[in-house]
Design a protein around this motif. Sequence first.
Motif, mmCIF file in Angstrom:
data_model
loop_
_atom_site.group_PDB
_atom_site.id
_atom_site.type_symbol
_atom_site.label_atom_id
_atom_site.label_comp_id
_atom_site.label_asym_id
_atom_site.label_seq_id
_atom_site.Cartn_x
_atom_site.Cartn_y
_atom_site.Cartn_z
ATOM 1 N N TRP A 1 -8.430 -4.015 -1.496
ATOM 2 C CA TRP A 1 -7.222 -3.813 -2.298
ATOM 3 C C TRP A 1 -7.315 -4.426 -3.700
ATOM 4 O O TRP A 1 -6.868 -3.826 -4.664
ATOM 5 C CB TRP A 1 -6.003 -4.404 -1.556
ATOM 6 N N ALA B 1 -6.912 -2.474 -7.183
ATOM 7 C CA ALA B 1 -5.928 -2.868 -8.203
ATOM 8 C C ALA B 1 -6.573 -2.847 -9.580
ATOM 9 O O ALA B 1 -6.000 -2.330 -10.543
ATOM 10 C CB ALA B 1 -5.388 -4.265 -7.874
ATOM 11 N N GLY C 1 -1.441 0.273 -9.372
ATOM 12 C CA GLY C 1 -2.065 -1.032 -9.628
ATOM 13 C C GLY C 1 -1.191 -2.168 -9.114
ATOM 14 O O GLY C 1 -1.674 -3.083 -8.436
ATOM 15 N N PHE D 1 -1.301 -2.299 -5.291
ATOM 16 C CA PHE D 1 -2.494 -2.939 -4.709
ATOM 17 C C PHE D 1 -2.530 -4.436 -5.002
ATOM 18 O O PHE D 1 -3.015 -5.224 -4.203
ATOM 19 C CB PHE D 1 -3.773 -2.253 -5.218
ATOM 20 N N PHE D 2 -2.004 -4.801 -6.182
ATOM 21 C CA PHE D 2 -1.936 -6.226 -6.516
ATOM 22 C C PHE D 2 -1.037 -6.947 -5.495
ATOM 23 O O PHE D 2 -1.393 -8.006 -4.967
ATOM 24 C CB PHE D 2 -1.372 -6.398 -7.928
#
Lengths: 548, 255
Positions: free
Chosen positions: A240, A244, A256, A259-260
């Motif tokens: 992940w 990101a 982004g 995923f962050f």
Amino acid sequence: MNPRTVVRMARVLVRSQLRATGTARGGRVRFFRKPSFLLVLDVLAFLGSILLGWAYLVVDLALATPDQVAAATLQGMAAMPFLMTFATVLVGIMFEVNVPTSVVSTDLVNWLPISPGEYVAASASSLAYVYSPILAGMLGGALIPALSASLIGIWILLAVLALLGLFTGALAVEVLRAFMNRLSSIMYRRGGRTAMAVRLVVLVLLFAGFQLVFNTGFLLVLAGTAGGGAGVLAVIPPMWASLAVTSFAAGDLLVGILFFALTAALVVALALAAVGLRRKYWVPLPVSVKLGGVGYAPRTGVLGRLGFAPPEAALIRKDLRALTRRREMAGILAIPAIVVVSLVAVTFSEPPSDRYATILYWALPVMGALGFYVLALGMSSVGQEGGAVWNLYVSPLSPRELVRAKAGLVLVPVLPVAALGCVLLILVLAPSVRGMLAVVVATFGICFTGTFTGLLLAMKHPDFSETVRSRFVSVTISMTAFPLGALVFVAVAGPYALYMSMPFAGMGADVLFAVASAVSLSFAIGLTVLFYRICVGRAKRLLQAFPL
Amino acid sequence: MEPLLVAQSVAKSFGDVPALRGVSLQVPEGQVFGLLGPNGSGKSTLMKLILGLLPPDQGSVRVAGMDTRQRPVDVRRIVGYVPETPRLYEFLTGIEYLDFVADMHRLDPGEKKERIGQFLKALELEGRGDELISGYSQGMRQKLAIIAALLHRPRLLILDEPLNGLDPRSAKVVKDTIHGLAKEGVAVLFSTHVLEIAEAICDRIAVIDHGQVVAVGTAAELRGKAGMPQSTLEDVFLTLTGTGDVRPIVEALLA
């Protein structure tokens, strides 16, 4: 959770790791044994890798277009958070989980007012701090290419994500520790030789499994097998952070951020799991374990027939028992599995295209696993004596006998495996007579030189301490041993690799092969004899002054 | 004839901290020699120097005429040692550990089996020999270390607080064994904090303080040297080491 307690505990754990060797008696603590030394290492790693990053840019990417530079930089940066996690898990398995049960159960932390949460936070933080030079090196290496490709915003984001990657790995190691405690408790309750053997096998599988879960190559293969291509990566948690980076770079802010957030959630989930497991499996209780059997050594056993004197044979037998009964040794036994898994997984996604690649594809895992194993076992062979090392100091054991016994501990179980490895390579590759000879010389050469390289380090820098973060060699040596081992590996196997890569024909092949064999053999024999002699000298000095 | 153990003007420092300052002593065959001293006085360091575990900064130690630094392996063949806190190989069973020690001393397989069996029985470990040492109590570990020190019939026995953690019966067995060995000609160097034990076991006693021998002799001679012929050895010891008045310390602890 009290942050001050966490910081204090983390500081103690870092000091424990840096000062594990325990030979400084009544002396002042040197700078490189202080936590601040790691900050200096961080700065040095950062600055040094900035230079490397710059060199990469001006040498390797000199002719590339700005778009190509940006693509290459982004590719490297995207891999970094994941590599950070992978590296932390790998070194964690190899160096951080080898705490003896006796130490775990009587450790100071068990009767100090510290909660499981505080301990896990402190332990993970100290682990992250100790391995922060790797992070500093990665970020330094990416800085100049990122500036050149106008990706400095992504670089800043990368710094945060790689830090999260570091903590992901550190917390995964904490989870592993708790599992090991649980496993030890179960096996202690059962007792008997079978239970000890089962525990060893399960520990090795656990280590290999953990390493696999955080292995890039394996996960990429898994993603490909699942048929979803890159899309499948989204369901692999360790990926992940990398997704990101690529999403932000592609301007896909929403994805982004998602995923962050998922990366941060992964860290929190692992932290909660580690705390929960530690609370539940806090301490393995050492209870009475009956093994059965008489336990007396025969008059002339196999070791005696191999030429070992009674004290040498006694020492080898004792160390082999340590290898199979001590849970802190399981990490070393798992090394061949880990190396094979790593190398095979990395190359699996790209099947060999020609005969040369096919040979490397098969030979590297076999020789690499043996090489890593003999190096790690040799390196740990002296320090693993721990506090019980006084038994050797009061025994009539000569330096030569000590070296022969410790070398025997490594070579006696490894040489039959090496022979099997050679047979496997010969069967799979069906090489010519020259090829068979090369396989045999390189494999056995690596076994002998690797063993004595490890022993050399073990005799010179043994770590007999049995602390929360004890190792079997000093911390600096454990970090430099593998590059040194790689050099020895290249010296022995390199001539054959060069020989295979050279385009030649006719009579020249025989001459070149003879030269390659002579060079390889010279390195193997020369280094073994040289290192053996140095080992005996170091053993003499070691036995002259009790280290604890 | 030279006594079995001769230490001459032995000095040792750790960094700037002096541990021993010119200690000399002699232990002939058949004598039980006691070392008395407060914590940190240098007793254990002296024992390690005698064993050749540490190099002296000055002076020399000879065992049976052999310099411990020049012939450490030969010296260790005839010395048995029990450290203050014996760390044993926890992953071995009791029998495996003793078998290991016997093999290190190259004992004949038949003899080692017989002696191990005898000692395990004498110290009431007979039924526990095939258990991992990790599950042993402190007393059981101590017994195992004592057996290991005696297996190879040493000529010099160095015992650093050997009765630590032993139950009264086992302590009695060990004390009687020490007497028996001394009668057979074994020289015994014995350190203890328990003054009654020193008085009961030792033929001669050396009082060590701040790395120096402050008095040496029989218990009666020590009383005479301290000018306290009717006092207990404890009072003599406290007087000789200058730590007689402990009231201020007790008051500070209770404050």
